[in-house]
Design a protein around this motif. Structure first.
Motif, PDB file in Angstrom:
ATOM      1  N   VAL A   1       0.934  -0.882   0.187  1.00 60.81           N
ATOM      2  CA  VAL A   1      -0.641  -0.017   0.307  1.00 60.81           C
ATOM      3  C   VAL A   1       0.466   1.196  -0.301  1.00 60.81           C
ATOM      4  CG1 VAL A   1      -1.975   1.527   1.212  1.00 60.81           C
ATOM      5  CG2 VAL A   1      -2.082  -0.807   1.210  1.00 60.81           C
ATOM      6  N   ARG A   2       1.018   2.250  -1.195  1.00 60.16           N
ATOM      7  CA  ARG A   2       1.762   3.327  -0.948  1.00 60.16           C
ATOM      8  C   ARG A   2       0.954   4.118  -0.817  1.00 60.16           C
ATOM      9  NH1 ARG A   2       2.757  -0.499  -4.719  1.00 60.16           N
ATOM     10  NH2 ARG A   2       4.597  -0.977  -5.554  1.00 60.16           N
ATOM     11  N   ALA A   3       1.872   5.252   0.054  1.00 58.80           N
ATOM     12  CA  ALA A   3       1.521   6.034   0.852  1.00 58.80           C
ATOM     13  C   ALA A   3       1.984   7.519   0.055  1.00 58.80           C
ATOM     14  CB  ALA A   3       0.927   6.599   2.248  1.00 58.80           C
ATOM     15  N   HIS A   4       1.966   8.305   0.580  1.00 60.13           N
ATOM     16  CA  HIS A   4       2.949   9.554   0.321  1.00 60.13           C
ATOM     17  C   HIS A   4       4.130   9.488   1.321  1.00 60.13           C
ATOM     18  CE1 HIS A   4       5.043  13.515  -0.184  1.00 60.13           C
ATOM     19  NE2 HIS A   4       4.421  14.189   0.928  1.00 60.13           N
ATOM     20  N   LYS A   5       5.331   8.910   0.638  1.00 62.79           N
ATOM     21  CA  LYS A   5       6.647   9.322   1.377  1.00 62.79           C
ATOM     22  C   LYS A   5       6.646   7.684   2.162  1.00 62.79           C
ATOM     23  CE  LYS A   5       8.041  13.563   1.040  1.00 62.79           C
ATOM     24  NZ  LYS A   5       9.168  14.516   1.654  1.00 62.79           N
ATOM     25  N   GLN A   6       6.078   6.667   2.427  1.00 66.94           N
ATOM     26  CA  GLN A   6       5.563   5.746   2.823  1.00 66.94           C
ATOM     27  C   GLN A   6       4.914   4.465   2.653  1.00 66.94           C
ATOM     28  OE1 GLN A   6       3.222   6.610   6.551  1.00 66.94           O
ATOM     29  NE2 GLN A   6       3.549   4.667   7.870  1.00 66.94           N
ATOM     30  N   ILE A   7       4.998   3.506   2.544  1.00 69.67           N
ATOM     31  CA  ILE A   7       4.497   2.038   1.831  1.00 69.67           C
ATOM     32  C   ILE A   7       4.295   1.143   3.473  1.00 69.67           C
ATOM     33  CG2 ILE A   7       5.747   1.959   0.132  1.00 69.67           C
ATOM     34  CD1 ILE A   7       7.536  -0.082   1.092  1.00 69.67           C
ATOM     35  N   SER A   8       3.341  -0.090   3.622  1.00 68.55           N
ATOM     36  CA  SER A   8       3.134  -1.252   3.950  1.00 68.55           C
ATOM     37  C   SER A   8       2.399  -2.371   3.096  1.00 68.55           C
ATOM     38  CB  SER A   8       2.326  -0.917   5.508  1.00 68.55           C
ATOM     39  OG  SER A   8       0.569   0.010   3.979  1.00 68.55           O
ATOM     40  N   LEU A   9       2.810  -3.273   3.943  1.00 66.71           N
ATOM     41  CA  LEU A   9       2.117  -4.441   2.714  1.00 66.71           C
ATOM     42  C   LEU A   9       0.751  -4.317   2.927  1.00 66.71           C
ATOM     43  CD1 LEU A   9       5.028  -6.818   4.494  1.00 66.71           C
ATOM     44  CD2 LEU A   9       5.193  -5.982   2.392  1.00 66.71           C
ATOM     45  N   THR A  10       0.137  -5.432   1.860  1.00 66.95           N
ATOM     46  CA  THR A  10      -0.919  -5.588   1.644  1.00 66.95           C
ATOM     47  C   THR A  10      -0.821  -7.144   2.333  1.00 66.95           C
ATOM     48  OG1 THR A  10      -0.487  -7.039  -0.773  1.00 66.95           O
ATOM     49  CG2 THR A  10      -1.314  -4.243   0.688  1.00 66.95           C
ATOM     50  N   PRO A  11      -2.296  -7.802   2.561  1.00 59.58           N
ATOM     51  CA  PRO A  11      -2.229  -8.861   2.575  1.00 59.58           C
ATOM     52  C   PRO A  11      -1.660  -9.758   2.348  1.00 59.58           C
ATOM     53  CG  PRO A  11      -4.085  -7.899   3.439  1.00 59.58           C
ATOM     54  CD  PRO A  11      -3.670  -7.044   2.867  1.00 59.58           C
ATOM     55  N   ALA A  12      -1.814 -10.191   1.033  1.00 57.04           N
ATOM     56  CA  ALA A  12      -0.422 -10.727   0.228  1.00 57.04           C
ATOM     57  C   ALA A  12       0.699 -10.407   0.524  1.00 57.04           C
ATOM     58  CB  ALA A  12      -0.792 -10.773  -1.387  1.00 57.04           C
ATOM     59  N   GLY A  13       1.243  -9.254   0.953  1.00 57.42           N
ATOM     60  CA  GLY A  13       2.325  -9.129   0.726  1.00 57.42           C
ATOM     61  C   GLY A  13       3.229  -9.415   2.224  1.00 57.42           C
ATOM     62  N   HIS A  14       2.204  -9.327   3.379  1.00 60.80           N
ATOM     63  CA  HIS A  14       2.501 -10.118   4.220  1.00 60.80           C
ATOM     64  C   HIS A  14       2.662 -12.329   4.000  1.00 60.80           C
ATOM     65  CE1 HIS A  14       2.275  -7.332   7.201  1.00 60.80           C
ATOM     66  NE2 HIS A  14       1.567  -6.974   6.894  1.00 60.80           N
ATOM     67  N   ARG A  15       2.087 -12.429   3.614  1.00 62.21           N
ATOM     68  CA  ARG A  15       1.749 -14.010   3.452  1.00 62.21           C
ATOM     69  C   ARG A  15       3.134 -14.219   2.521  1.00 62.21           C
ATOM     70  NH1 ARG A  15      -2.077 -17.610  -0.826  1.00 62.21           N
ATOM     71  NH2 ARG A  15      -1.345 -18.834  -0.728  1.00 62.21           N
ATOM     72  N   LEU A  16       3.505 -13.448   1.726  1.00 60.05           N
ATOM     73  CA  LEU A  16       4.635 -13.801   1.003  1.00 60.05           C
ATOM     74  C   LEU A  16       6.519 -13.594   1.416  1.00 60.05           C
ATOM     75  CD1 LEU A  16       6.218 -14.278  -1.574  1.00 60.05           C
ATOM     76  CD2 LEU A  16       6.638 -11.581  -2.425  1.00 60.05           C
ATOM     77  N   LEU A  17       5.644 -12.322   2.320  1.00 56.20           N
ATOM     78  CA  LEU A  17       7.218 -11.810   3.359  1.00 56.20           C
ATOM     79  C   LEU A  17       7.439 -13.238   4.484  1.00 56.20           C
ATOM     80  CD1 LEU A  17       9.286 -10.149   4.201  1.00 56.20           C
ATOM     81  CD2 LEU A  17       7.508  -9.868   6.140  1.00 56.20           C
ATOM     82  N   ARG A  18       6.612 -14.608   4.974  1.00 55.59           N
ATOM     83  CA  ARG A  18       6.287 -15.586   6.178  1.00 55.59           C
ATOM     84  C   ARG A  18       7.192 -16.329   5.610  1.00 55.59           C
ATOM     85  NH1 ARG A  18       1.423 -13.129   7.890  1.00 55.59           N
ATOM     86  NH2 ARG A  18       0.383 -14.475   6.229  1.00 55.59           N
ATOM     87  N   ALA A  19       6.552 -16.666   4.307  1.00 51.58           N
ATOM     88  CA  ALA A  19       7.386 -17.526   3.043  1.00 51.58           C
ATOM     89  C   ALA A  19       8.626 -17.445   2.719  1.00 51.58           C
ATOM     90  CB  ALA A  19       6.135 -17.828   1.780  1.00 51.58           C
ATOM     91  N   TYR A  20       9.056 -16.081   2.437  1.00 52.76           N
ATOM     92  CA  TYR A  20       9.639 -15.671   2.098  1.00 52.76           C
ATOM     93  C   TYR A  20      11.334 -16.362   3.392  1.00 52.76           C
ATOM     94  CZ  TYR A  20      14.899 -13.525   0.365  1.00 52.76           C
ATOM     95  OH  TYR A  20      16.119 -13.252  -0.333  1.00 52.76           O
ATOM     96  N   GLY A  21      10.735 -15.497   4.362  1.00 54.84           N
ATOM     97  CA  GLY A  21      11.811 -15.419   5.798  1.00 54.84           C
ATOM     98  C   GLY A  21      12.061 -17.586   6.122  1.00 54.84           C
ATOM     99  N   PHE A  22      10.314 -17.503   5.682  1.00 57.77           N
ATOM    100  CA  PHE A  22      10.876 -19.243   6.474  1.00 57.77           C
ATOM    101  C   PHE A  22      11.628 -19.918   5.244  1.00 57.77           C
ATOM    102  CE2 PHE A  22       9.374 -23.701   5.444  1.00 57.77           C
ATOM    103  CZ  PHE A  22       9.414 -24.035   7.563  1.00 57.77           C
ATOM    104  N   ALA A  23      11.271 -19.470   4.048  1.00 60.46           N
ATOM    105  CA  ALA A  23      12.628 -20.410   3.077  1.00 60.46           C
ATOM    106  C   ALA A  23      14.188 -20.095   3.569  1.00 60.46           C
ATOM    107  CB  ALA A  23      12.286 -19.959   2.027  1.00 60.46           C
ATOM    108  N   ALA A  24      14.221 -18.504   3.927  1.00 61.01           N
ATOM    109  CA  ALA A  24      15.733 -18.124   4.185  1.00 61.01           C
ATOM    110  C   ALA A  24      16.234 -18.651   5.141  1.00 61.01           C
ATOM    111  CB  ALA A  24      15.409 -16.153   4.452  1.00 61.01           C
ATOM    112  N   SER A  25      15.156 -18.910   6.319  1.00 54.98           N
ATOM    113  CA  SER A  25      15.949 -19.548   7.518  1.00 54.98           C
ATOM    114  C   SER A  25      16.388 -21.028   7.261  1.00 54.98           C
ATOM    115  CB  SER A  25      14.833 -19.099   9.070  1.00 54.98           C
ATOM    116  OG  SER A  25      13.671 -20.531   8.594  1.00 54.98           O
TER     117      SER A  25
END
Length: 322
Positions: free
Chosen positions: A57-81
């Protein structure tokens, strides 16, 4: 092939995605990976396009994760570990000394596992990896450094050193005696529930051979209970389910604690011996002498609760484990 190309194109964008998601900033992510803020933004737009849904989610000078983004980050973190764990294991394996010790399940269960700390001390400074294989304890992967077996290992490319013989005599639990009465002689065994392990190798000695040495035969209508594991045979014996043929070098702990007793004085000493063996083309990286001395000290001397008055030896069987 097209699918593989798609995944490869997505995979190359994931480290950048992880940095942006962690910092919640394309600018800070760019500083970490060495790209401009605009390059990071373009890559994330490409990733979102390939996945077909927004990750930020893109705001002025700030971004945050969507639900899909959170899901991908969790999966990537698990694989990286998992990758990090594998890298650490590989780095440690390259810098440590390891010995792969192969033995039978019975030897492992009764000799080694109750005294893991003592076994570790025998190979100080190295890692021990115990593998079990029946019947003789010789695992055939080619990665074995040391073998503890009963009987000389069958393979010609192993050099062996003999240790001690074993003592065979009936064993049972005190509960079995209390329930069924004391055994006055070998002939009383013929009326007992006999527990046995099915023979898997010529070194194994069973009830038929033991009884025949004393001029007894199992009655034709006798129905003993068999197992394919000596460990399970002894567990049934400990539970008071019958009488087993005890390999006393293995059973020192339950004999010492009184969980098992030897109800008859008759016994046989095996012709075969326990052996330590190692590949002829290489010695184990760790010295085996401390382990050999420990085996002699722990299992090669007197047997708790059993004092033989004479020695009779019995050779290898040629038929089943009964």
């Amino acid at each position: 092939m097209r699918t593989r190309t798609l995944y490869r194109n997505i995979q190359r964008l994931l480290p950048t995605f992880e940095a942006a998601a962690r910092h919640e900033s394309f600018t800070l992510a760019g500083e970490e990976v060495g790209l401009s803020q605009s390059s990071i933004s373009k890559q994330m737009m490409e990733l979102e396009s390939r996945l077909g849904q927004p990750l930020f989610v893109r705001a002025h000078k700030q971004i945050s994760l969507t639900p899909a983004g959170h899901r991908l980050l969790r999966a990537y973190g698990f694989a990286a570990s998992q990758v990090i764990d594998a890298l650490e294991d590989l780095l440690q394996e390259s810098s440590r000394t390891q010995i792969v010790l192969s033995t039978s399940t019975a030897n492992a269960a009764f000799m080694l596992l109750p005294r893991v700390a003592e076994v570790r001390e025998c190979f100080s400074g190295g890692q021990i990896f115990v593998v079990t294989s029946d019947p003789q304890g010789l695992e055939s992967s080619g990665q074995v450094d040391l073998v503890l077996s009963f009987g000389r290992p069958d393979l010609s490319d192993f050099k062996s050193r003999p240790l001690f013989r074993d003592i065979l005599t009936p064993v049972c639990s005190p509960d079995f005696i209390n329930k069924n009465g004391a055994l006055r002689g070998i002939d009383d065994l013929l009326d007992c529930d006999l527990l046995y392990m099915q023979a898997q190798h010529l070194t194994w000695i069973g009830w038929r051979q033991w009884l025949r040495h004393f001029s007894f035969e199992l009655p034709k209508n006798h129905q003993p209970m068999g197992f394919n594991s000596y460990y399970n045979t002894i567990q049934a014996c400990l539970a008071g389910q019958g009488v087993a043929l005890g390999w006393l070098r293995l059973l020192g702990d339950p004999l010492r604690s009184g969980q098992l007793v030897t109800p008859l004085p008759e016994f046989l000493e095996t012709e075969d011996q326990y052996h330590l063996a190692w590949p002829v083309d290489r010695r184990p990286e760790l010295a085996i002498e401390p382990f050999e001395r420990w085996l002699w000290r722990q299992y090669g001397g007197s047997i708790p609760g059993f004092t033989p008055s004479k020695t009779e030896r019995i050779g290898s069987p040629v038929t089943s484990g009964l």
